[in-house]
Each structure stands twice: as structure tokens, then as C-alpha cells.
Design a protein around this motif. Structure first.
Motif, PDB file in Angstrom:
ATOM      1  N   LEU A  35       0.830  -1.211   0.000  1.00 25.46           N
ATOM      2  CA  LEU A  35       0.000   0.000   0.000  1.00 25.46           C
ATOM      3  C   LEU A  35       0.860   1.256   0.000  1.00 25.46           C
ATOM      4  CD1 LEU A  35      -2.842   1.239   0.189  1.00 25.46           C
ATOM      5  CD2 LEU A  35      -2.642   1.086   2.675  1.00 25.46           C
ATOM      6  N   LEU A  36       1.899   1.261   0.835  1.00 27.73           N
ATOM      7  CA  LEU A  36       2.787   2.420   0.889  1.00 27.73           C
ATOM      8  C   LEU A  36       3.580   2.564  -0.407  1.00 27.73           C
ATOM      9  CD1 LEU A  36       4.146   2.126   4.542  1.00 27.73           C
ATOM     10  CD2 LEU A  36       2.390   3.674   3.682  1.00 27.73           C
ATOM     11  N   THR A  37       3.980   1.468  -0.990  1.00 28.21           N
ATOM     12  CA  THR A  37       4.733   1.521  -2.253  1.00 28.21           C
ATOM     13  C   THR A  37       3.885   2.105  -3.368  1.00 28.21           C
ATOM     14  OG1 THR A  37       6.013  -0.408  -1.569  1.00 28.21           O
ATOM     15  CG2 THR A  37       6.040   0.149  -3.906  1.00 28.21           C
ATOM     16  N   LYS A  38       2.617   1.704  -3.404  1.00 32.43           N
ATOM     17  CA  LYS A  38       1.712   2.237  -4.417  1.00 32.43           C
ATOM     18  C   LYS A  38       1.545   3.743  -4.269  1.00 32.43           C
ATOM     19  CE  LYS A  38      -2.956   1.672  -6.273  1.00 32.43           C
ATOM     20  NZ  LYS A  38      -4.252   0.937  -6.135  1.00 32.43           N
ATOM     21  N   ARG A  39       1.458   4.196  -3.033  1.00 29.52           N
ATOM     22  CA  ARG A  39       1.304   5.638  -2.793  1.00 29.52           C
ATOM     23  C   ARG A  39       2.614   6.380  -3.035  1.00 29.52           C
ATOM     24  NH1 ARG A  39      -2.662   9.164  -3.369  1.00 29.52           N
ATOM     25  NH2 ARG A  39      -2.534  10.908  -1.897  1.00 29.52           N
ATOM     26  N   ALA A  40       3.725   5.737  -2.742  1.00 27.05           N
ATOM     27  CA  ALA A  40       5.018   6.405  -2.887  1.00 27.05           C
ATOM     28  C   ALA A  40       5.385   6.634  -4.342  1.00 27.05           C
ATOM     29  CB  ALA A  40       6.104   5.573  -2.206  1.00 27.05           C
ATOM     30  N   LYS A  41       4.788   5.877  -5.265  1.00 29.77           N
ATOM     31  CA  LYS A  41       5.124   6.057  -6.677  1.00 29.77           C
ATOM     32  C   LYS A  41       4.716   7.428  -7.199  1.00 29.77           C
ATOM     33  CE  LYS A  41       4.968   1.159  -7.992  1.00 29.77           C
ATOM     34  NZ  LYS A  41       4.294   0.131  -8.827  1.00 29.77           N
TER      35      LYS A  41
END
Length: 292
Positions: free
Chosen positions: A28-34
Motif C-alpha cells: 500500500l505504501l509503495t503504491k502511494r510512494a510512486k
């Protein structure tokens, strides 16, 4: 009166979504960090490329990454500013104010552009301050005694400046007043706590300037430039005099060297004629014959 408050069914209430594992949280954090791009002056949330101002300015609305080099975060709807970005914007506002003070009166277009940039930087600083703490919170953190102490220190610095006790490199401006009072300069603008003191200081400076007790900054600059011009002219005149003297010496040097050479030759001739040295005959080298 009867109680009409509804009774909520705990079982019917929608429970918050819970991630099953740390891997799900990381995904979830990786998706937002993109879509998050960190910059020294702002954070760019690149969620919708069609709304990115940098892509519109560059004419590439279909790009998959923001153009950080031409980012104008003060106007882009996808940019956010945070307290960690405040020093960058405060320094930018200070430098822009310095450039505005150095511009001539004929550069109207450049002055208008820099003034707009300066106002935008101050607005960003004010928004960062407003976002980090409301004015009520500021009043809660600063007690009445502290506020009174700060105002007294500002008024004392104001009186010193109006008595022409200007520090080296200072002026009759808010920047010098803030430095003398040890107060953040942005506290004098907008809805900040000492904006009324800025108005009072500017009014007192204007009154003294009209009365002739404080020289107009433009006239003071003209006087200073005239004095520097006179000093430069004096130095130029001395330099030209020195050059003329060296040129005369270079012209006279060959004649002086020739006269000294002639004098040396005469002295050598006189020393040769006055000597009493007799020359001996050369030895005989002729062989007459053998003695056998």
C-alpha cells in the motif's frame, strides 16, 4: 421528554479495513510512494498528470514523471508545502527583496516580475506558518508577558533606527528592524502578531522623511555615489600623474645612460695617460746557429 437518540447496532457498523500482514502494508505504501516526489521546496503528488503545471508549461501532458527543473509549486495544484520547506522560501523571499532594492527605476518590467515572485514567496511562507499552527495556537504558546516583551524590544529597536543608529549594512526597513529586535521578519506581515508594528514603523519613517530628519534613501544613494565618484576621479588623476612621470623617466633614461658611458670612457683614458708604466721589449726568438 422521551429520548429519541438512535441506537446504533455495533454489528452493522462497518469496521475499518485491516491489512493482513506487513507485506500488504508495504504494498500500500509503495503504491502511494510512486506518485510522491520529494523536492527541496515542496512535495509533488503526481497523481494526475493532466493537472501538473510543469507538464503544461513544457507541452508534454502525457509524461509519466514531473519536470522538477521547471516546477512552480506556488501555482501547481498538486504541490504541497511543509515546515521543512520554509527556510528555502524565506531565503528566496529575502534574496528577491535584495534584487528589488538594486533595480533601477527604468526596469519596470523586471521590477513587476520580481515583485510578483516576492509576493508569492511571502504567501507560501505565510501558508506554511498558518498550516503548522493557527494564530490561536501561537497565542497559546506565547504568553502575554512574552508578547509584551517582544513588542517592547521591537519598539526599542524602532527608536534606535529612527535616531539614525543604523547598524553596518542596515537600512530603514523591516529586515533591519527584525534583525535588531531578534524577531522573525515574517511576523511583521499579513495576520502575524506584529503586523501593526510594521505599519507604525513605516508611518514614522515616512513622517521623518517628509520632515527632512531622515534623508530620502534615493538621495542618500546619490550622495554616496557622488562621493565614490569623486574618490575614483582623484585616484585616476594620481594614476595619470604617475604614468606621465614614468614616461618622462623612460624618455630620459637613454640620454642618461649615454652620458654616464661617455664619462666612464673619459675616466679610463685619463687613468691610462697618467700611468708611468714602461713596456719591456719582447724576447728574441731568432736562432743564429749551433755551437759545434
Amino acid at each position: 421528554m422521551p429520548n429519541w437518540s438512535p441506537q446504533l447496532d455495533a454489528a452493522a457498523a462497518k469496521a475499518p479495513k485491516t491489512q493482513r500482514s506487513d507485506r500488504d502494508v508495504l504494498n500500500l505504501l509503495t503504491k502511494r510512494a510512486k506518485v510522491l516526489h520529494l523536492g527541496p521546496a515542496n512535495y509533488c503528488w503526481f497523481t494526475d498528470p493532466s493537472r501538473a503545471l510543469c507538464l503544461k508549461l513544457a507541452g508534454t501532458p502525457t509524461a509519466d514523471r514531473p519536470l522538477v527543473g521547471i516546477c512552480n509549486s506556488a501555482r501547481c495544484p498538486q504541490a504541497t508545502h511543509h515546515p521543512c520547506h520554509r527556510p528555502v522560501w524565506a531565503q528566496h523571499a529575502e534574496r528577491t527583496e535584495t534584487f528589488l532594492g538594486q533595480l533601477g527605476t527604468t526596469l519596470k518590467t523586471e521590477r513587476t516580475r520580481l515583485q510578483t515572485d516576492y509576493d508569492r514567496a511571502l504567501r507560501v511562507v505565510a501558508e506554511i506558518d498558518a498550516g503548522s499552527a493557527t494564530m490561536d495556537e501561537v497565542r497559546m504558546r506565547i504568553s502575554a508577558a512574552q508578547r509584551t516583551e517582544n513588542e517592547n524590544r521591537i519598539r526599542a529597536a524602532m527608536d534606535r533606527l529612527l535616531r539614525s543608529e543604523i547598524p553596518p549594512g542596515g537600512k530603514y526597513d523591516i529586515k533591519t528592524l527584525a534583525n535588531e529586535a531578534a524577531v522573525d521578519r515574517t511576523a511583521f506581515y499579513g495576520t502575524r502578531p506584529y503586523a501593526h508594528l510594521r505599519v507604525e514603523f513605516e508611518r514614522r519613517v515616512q513622517v521623518l522623511q517628509q520632515a527632512g530628519e531622515i534623508p530620502d534613501p534615493r538621495e542618500a544613494q546619490i550622495i554616496r555615489l557622488k562621493a565614490e565618484n569623486a574618490k575614483l576621479r582623484e585616484r585616476l588623476a594620481k594614476s595619470e600623474q604617475t604614468i606621465d612621470e614614468l614616461a618622462d623617466f623612460r624618455t630620459q633614461a637613454p640620454a642618461r645612460l649615454a652620458a654616464q658611458h661617455e664619462e666612464i670612457v673619459l675616466l679610463r683614458d685619463a687613468a691610462t695617460g697618467a700611468g708611468q708604466v714602461s713596456r719591456l721589449p719582447a724576447p728574441r726568438t731568432t736562432v743564429i746557429g749551433t755551437c759545434s
